[in-house]
Design a protein around this motif. Structure first.
Motif, PDB file in Angstrom:
ATOM      1  N   ILE A 285      -8.333 -25.731  -7.431  1.00 44.42           N
ATOM      2  CA  ILE A 285      -7.593 -26.946  -7.771  1.00 44.42           C
ATOM      3  C   ILE A 285      -6.329 -26.602  -8.533  1.00 44.42           C
ATOM      4  O   ILE A 285      -5.243 -27.121  -8.265  1.00 44.42           O
ATOM      5  CB  ILE A 285      -8.485 -27.888  -8.604  1.00 44.42           C
ATOM      6  N   THR A 286      -6.466 -25.672  -9.484  1.00 46.86           N
ATOM      7  CA  THR A 286      -5.301 -25.255 -10.272  1.00 46.86           C
ATOM      8  C   THR A 286      -4.239 -24.617  -9.388  1.00 46.86           C
ATOM      9  O   THR A 286      -3.045 -24.871  -9.540  1.00 46.86           O
ATOM     10  CB  THR A 286      -5.723 -24.261 -11.368  1.00 46.86           C
ATOM     11  N   SER A 287      -4.689 -23.784  -8.455  1.00 43.97           N
ATOM     12  CA  SER A 287      -3.743 -23.151  -7.534  1.00 43.97           C
ATOM     13  C   SER A 287      -3.004 -24.195  -6.713  1.00 43.97           C
ATOM     14  O   SER A 287      -1.798 -24.090  -6.480  1.00 43.97           O
ATOM     15  CB  SER A 287      -4.488 -22.178  -6.615  1.00 43.97           C
ATOM     16  N   GLN A 288      -3.718 -25.246  -6.304  1.00 42.84           N
ATOM     17  CA  GLN A 288      -3.086 -26.308  -5.530  1.00 42.84           C
ATOM     18  C   GLN A 288      -2.099 -27.089  -6.392  1.00 42.84           C
ATOM     19  O   GLN A 288      -1.026 -27.484  -5.937  1.00 42.84           O
ATOM     20  CB  GLN A 288      -4.155 -27.254  -4.974  1.00 42.84           C
ATOM     21  N   GLU A 289      -2.461 -27.286  -7.673  1.00 49.31           N
ATOM     22  CA  GLU A 289      -1.553 -27.983  -8.577  1.00 49.31           C
ATOM     23  C   GLU A 289      -0.249 -27.228  -8.725  1.00 49.31           C
ATOM     24  O   GLU A 289       0.835 -27.811  -8.766  1.00 49.31           O
ATOM     25  CB  GLU A 289      -2.207 -28.174  -9.949  1.00 49.31           C
ATOM     26  N   GLU A 290      -0.351 -25.885  -8.805  1.00 44.66           N
ATOM     27  CA  GLU A 290       0.859 -25.080  -8.922  1.00 44.66           C
ATOM     28  C   GLU A 290       1.714 -25.210  -7.663  1.00 44.66           C
ATOM     29  O   GLU A 290       2.939 -25.244  -7.736  1.00 44.66           O
ATOM     30  CB  GLU A 290       0.492 -23.621  -9.176  1.00 44.66           C
ATOM     31  N   LYS A 291       1.051 -25.287  -6.512  1.00 50.47           N
ATOM     32  CA  LYS A 291       1.797 -25.461  -5.263  1.00 50.47           C
ATOM     33  C   LYS A 291       2.486 -26.821  -5.228  1.00 50.47           C
ATOM     34  O   LYS A 291       3.543 -26.975  -4.620  1.00 50.47           O
ATOM     35  CB  LYS A 291       0.855 -25.319  -4.071  1.00 50.47           C
ATOM     36  N   ASP A 292       1.874 -27.828  -5.886  1.00 47.64           N
ATOM     37  CA  ASP A 292       2.423 -29.174  -5.874  1.00 47.64           C
ATOM     38  C   ASP A 292       3.644 -29.334  -6.785  1.00 47.64           C
ATOM     39  O   ASP A 292       4.336 -30.337  -6.722  1.00 47.64           O
ATOM     40  CB  ASP A 292       1.356 -30.191  -6.306  1.00 47.64           C
ATOM     41  N   CYS A 293       3.886 -28.376  -7.675  1.00 43.78           N
ATOM     42  CA  CYS A 293       5.041 -28.456  -8.559  1.00 43.78           C
ATOM     43  C   CYS A 293       6.330 -28.438  -7.752  1.00 43.78           C
ATOM     44  O   CYS A 293       6.475 -27.645  -6.818  1.00 43.78           O
ATOM     45  CB  CYS A 293       5.037 -27.286  -9.546  1.00 43.78           C
ATOM     46  N   LYS A 294       7.250 -29.326  -8.103  1.00 44.36           N
ATOM     47  CA  LYS A 294       8.527 -29.394  -7.393  1.00 44.36           C
ATOM     48  C   LYS A 294       9.676 -29.075  -8.334  1.00 44.36           C
ATOM     49  O   LYS A 294       9.693 -29.504  -9.472  1.00 44.36           O
ATOM     50  CB  LYS A 294       8.737 -30.786  -6.803  1.00 44.36           C
ATOM     51  N   LYS A 295      10.615 -28.324  -7.817  1.00 46.22           N
ATOM     52  CA  LYS A 295      11.820 -28.022  -8.580  1.00 46.22           C
ATOM     53  C   LYS A 295      12.852 -29.113  -8.288  1.00 46.22           C
ATOM     54  O   LYS A 295      13.204 -29.365  -7.149  1.00 46.22           O
ATOM     55  CB  LYS A 295      12.369 -26.651  -8.189  1.00 46.22           C
ATOM     56  N   VAL A 296      13.306 -29.781  -9.338  1.00 53.65           N
ATOM     57  CA  VAL A 296      14.273 -30.857  -9.188  1.00 53.65           C
ATOM     58  C   VAL A 296      15.626 -30.371  -9.692  1.00 53.65           C
ATOM     59  O   VAL A 296      15.740 -29.865 -10.809  1.00 53.65           O
ATOM     60  CB  VAL A 296      13.841 -32.109  -9.987  1.00 53.65           C
ATOM     61  N   GLU A 297      16.650 -30.536  -8.876  1.00 51.41           N
ATOM     62  CA  GLU A 297      18.005 -30.156  -9.266  1.00 51.41           C
ATOM     63  C   GLU A 297      18.806 -31.409  -9.601  1.00 51.41           C
ATOM     64  O   GLU A 297      18.701 -32.431  -8.926  1.00 51.41           O
ATOM     65  CB  GLU A 297      18.707 -29.392  -8.130  1.00 51.41           C
ATOM     66  N   TYR A 298      19.584 -31.310 -10.665  1.00 47.24           N
ATOM     67  CA  TYR A 298      20.467 -32.420 -11.022  1.00 47.24           C
ATOM     68  C   TYR A 298      21.693 -31.869 -11.741  1.00 47.24           C
ATOM     69  O   TYR A 298      21.722 -30.706 -12.165  1.00 47.24           O
ATOM     70  CB  TYR A 298      19.740 -33.471 -11.865  1.00 47.24           C
ATOM     71  N   THR A 299      22.716 -32.720 -11.865  1.00 45.73           N
ATOM     72  CA  THR A 299      24.018 -32.268 -12.369  1.00 45.73           C
ATOM     73  C   THR A 299      24.562 -33.253 -13.396  1.00 45.73           C
ATOM     74  O   THR A 299      24.513 -34.462 -13.186  1.00 45.73           O
ATOM     75  CB  THR A 299      25.030 -32.134 -11.210  1.00 45.73           C
ATOM     76  N   LEU A 300      25.093 -32.708 -14.487  1.00 46.20           N
ATOM     77  CA  LEU A 300      25.811 -33.524 -15.468  1.00 46.20           C
ATOM     78  C   LEU A 300      27.241 -33.697 -14.980  1.00 46.20           C
ATOM     79  O   LEU A 300      27.924 -32.721 -14.678  1.00 46.20           O
ATOM     80  CB  LEU A 300      25.797 -32.848 -16.841  1.00 46.20           C
ATOM     81  N   VAL A 301      27.680 -34.953 -14.887  1.00 45.86           N
ATOM     82  CA  VAL A 301      28.986 -35.274 -14.305  1.00 45.86           C
ATOM     83  C   VAL A 301      29.778 -36.163 -15.252  1.00 45.86           C
ATOM     84  O   VAL A 301      29.218 -37.088 -15.855  1.00 45.86           O
ATOM     85  CB  VAL A 301      28.816 -35.995 -12.939  1.00 45.86           C
ATOM     86  N   LYS A 302      31.066 -35.872 -15.378  1.00 45.60           N
ATOM     87  CA  LYS A 302      31.964 -36.763 -16.126  1.00 45.60           C
ATOM     88  C   LYS A 302      32.703 -37.647 -15.139  1.00 45.60           C
ATOM     89  O   LYS A 302      33.203 -37.164 -14.118  1.00 45.60           O
ATOM     90  CB  LYS A 302      32.965 -35.955 -16.957  1.00 45.60           C
ATOM     91  N   CYS A 303      32.766 -38.932 -15.430  1.00 44.99           N
ATOM     92  CA  CYS A 303      33.448 -39.890 -14.560  1.00 44.99           C
ATOM     93  C   CYS A 303      34.500 -40.654 -15.357  1.00 44.99           C
ATOM     94  O   CYS A 303      34.228 -41.104 -16.480  1.00 44.99           O
ATOM     95  CB  CYS A 303      32.450 -40.883 -13.950  1.00 44.99           C
ATOM     96  N   ILE A 304      35.674 -40.804 -14.760  1.00 47.61           N
ATOM     97  CA  ILE A 304      36.753 -41.586 -15.365  1.00 47.61           C
ATOM     98  C   ILE A 304      37.114 -42.706 -14.397  1.00 47.61           C
ATOM     99  O   ILE A 304      37.328 -42.460 -13.202  1.00 47.61           O
ATOM    100  CB  ILE A 304      37.988 -40.718 -15.653  1.00 47.61           C
TER     101      ILE A 304
END
Length: 374
Positions: A285-304
């Protein structure tokens, strides 16, 4: 709350000066009592003439009824700047700027009304700019009609956290209009109102959605369980050896006792096998939980913003496939933040009365700061 003006030429007209030089609206002139118009500290009427070098003083501190807004001391906000003419605050999340049917007593304006009452200011509640309910950051409140009418040009800068990896900078020049069938949602429309947003990617980030600490804790727990079971096995072996030795030395253990010992050993073995099976299942179960982890990418942006359309930043960023993190209207909900990650962090303008250049900044709120910790 006074305006002053030194007359530049002879035989000038007070009313003309009020309208053209001081930029006071005709409607506001009607509301100014004649006793509040002074020329060289003497009362004058608006139709009278003045001469070069005369000092005109206009008192705008007249009473205004603001009883339409219910004061609420529970609405908290940070004061970023204040003078006789304006109040600039940092709006928290989940608070609308204006009272509505659903937020009649818990808007930012209700908190401002309480503050005005506290300092004895009898003026209407006049937000100069507005923010969406879930957007945080700078809001200007004019303490007089004069500021509301004349503070029309200001530069606004926002910080947003957007989905995905956005790089570089650019200009989004896409018209915006109200989406058909909705009173809230906006959309890109070539025939809509002009909308221009400048953006610049500041830094890329990534985060694992599932909590690593929980997984590491489980790993530690299972490793400790394995160690305890190994120790238990060793203890069983030692006990069995001691029993055999004692049995050989004493030769007093009867067959009935041996059968009881063998039966207990079988039970121990069966129990141990079951524990091993359960442990293996937990590890799977633990091994499956590790497989279920997702890497999320995001960006800090300045807007004018060059223009100020409703939902402009949210609509524009979504149109380039980088919706704001947590924006359920133009993107999707996120388990990293419970609102759209958008903050009005800087505003600058020339003060309509003092002609000073004012620049105000507001720190990022904690929920956005937390996403930027690497």
């Amino acid at each position: 709350m006074e305006l002053e003006y030194i007359v530049k030429k002879d035989e000038d007209d007070i009313k003309r000066i009020l309208i053209e030089e001081l930029k006071i609206s005709k409607y506001q002139i009607k509301r100014i009592d004649e006793k509040d118009i002074l020329v060289n500290n003497k009362n004058q009427r608006t139709y009278q003439k003045v001469h070069k070098g005369d000092l005109i003083t206009i008192n705008l501190n007249y009473y205004e009824d603001n009883s339409n807004i219910v004061p609420n001391p529970d609405i908290k906000f940070e004061i970023l700047y204040e003078d006789d003419w304006m109040l600039i605050v940092n709006k928290p999340k989940f608070i609308p700027v204006h009272p509505t049917m659903g937020h009649y007593e818990d808007s930012l304006s209700n908190g401002i009304k309480y503050y005005y009452d506290k300092i004895g200011l009898n003026k209407k509640i006049r937000p100069v700019n507005r923010l969406d309910r879930n957007t945080t950051g700078i809001v200007i409140f004019a303490k007089s009609e004069y500021i509301q009418n004349n503070l029309t040009k200001y530069n606004k800068e926002y910080l947003a956290i957007v989905e995905g990896k956005l790089e570089g900078s650019g200009i989004i020049n896409k018209g915006i209009s109200r989406k058909k069938g909705s009173i809230i949602e906006r959309c890109i429309d070539n025939n809509g109102k002009e909308a221009i947003t400048y953006y610049e990617a500041i830094k890329n980030y990534e985060k694992i959605i599932r909590n690593k600490e929980i997984i590491n804790y489980k790993k530690t727990f299972y490793n400790e369980a394995e160690t305890n079971q190994k120790n238990a096995n060793n203890n069983d072996i030692i006990e069995n050896i001691n029993e055999i030795v004692n049995s050989q030395e004493e030769r007093k253990i009867n067959l009935q006792e041996k059968r009881k010992i063998n039966l207990q050993e079988e039970r121990n073995i069966n129990s141990q096998e079951k524990r091993n099976i359960n442990l293996q299942e937990e590890k799977n179960i633990t091994s499956q939980e590790e497989k279920d982890c997702k890497k999320v990418e995001y960006t800090l942006v300045k807007c004018i913003l060059e223009t100020g359309r409703t939902h402009q930043i949210r609509v524009h960023l979504a149109s380039i496939n980088h919706p704001i993190l947590g924006d359920s209207l133009y993107g999707k909900e996120s388990n990293l933040i419970d609102r759209q990650a958008l903050h009005a962090y800087k505003i600058s303008f020339v003060h309509p009365v003092t002609n000073e250049r004012i620049e105000i900044t507001a720190d990022l709120p904690d929920d956005m700061k937390g996403l930027l910790i690497t």
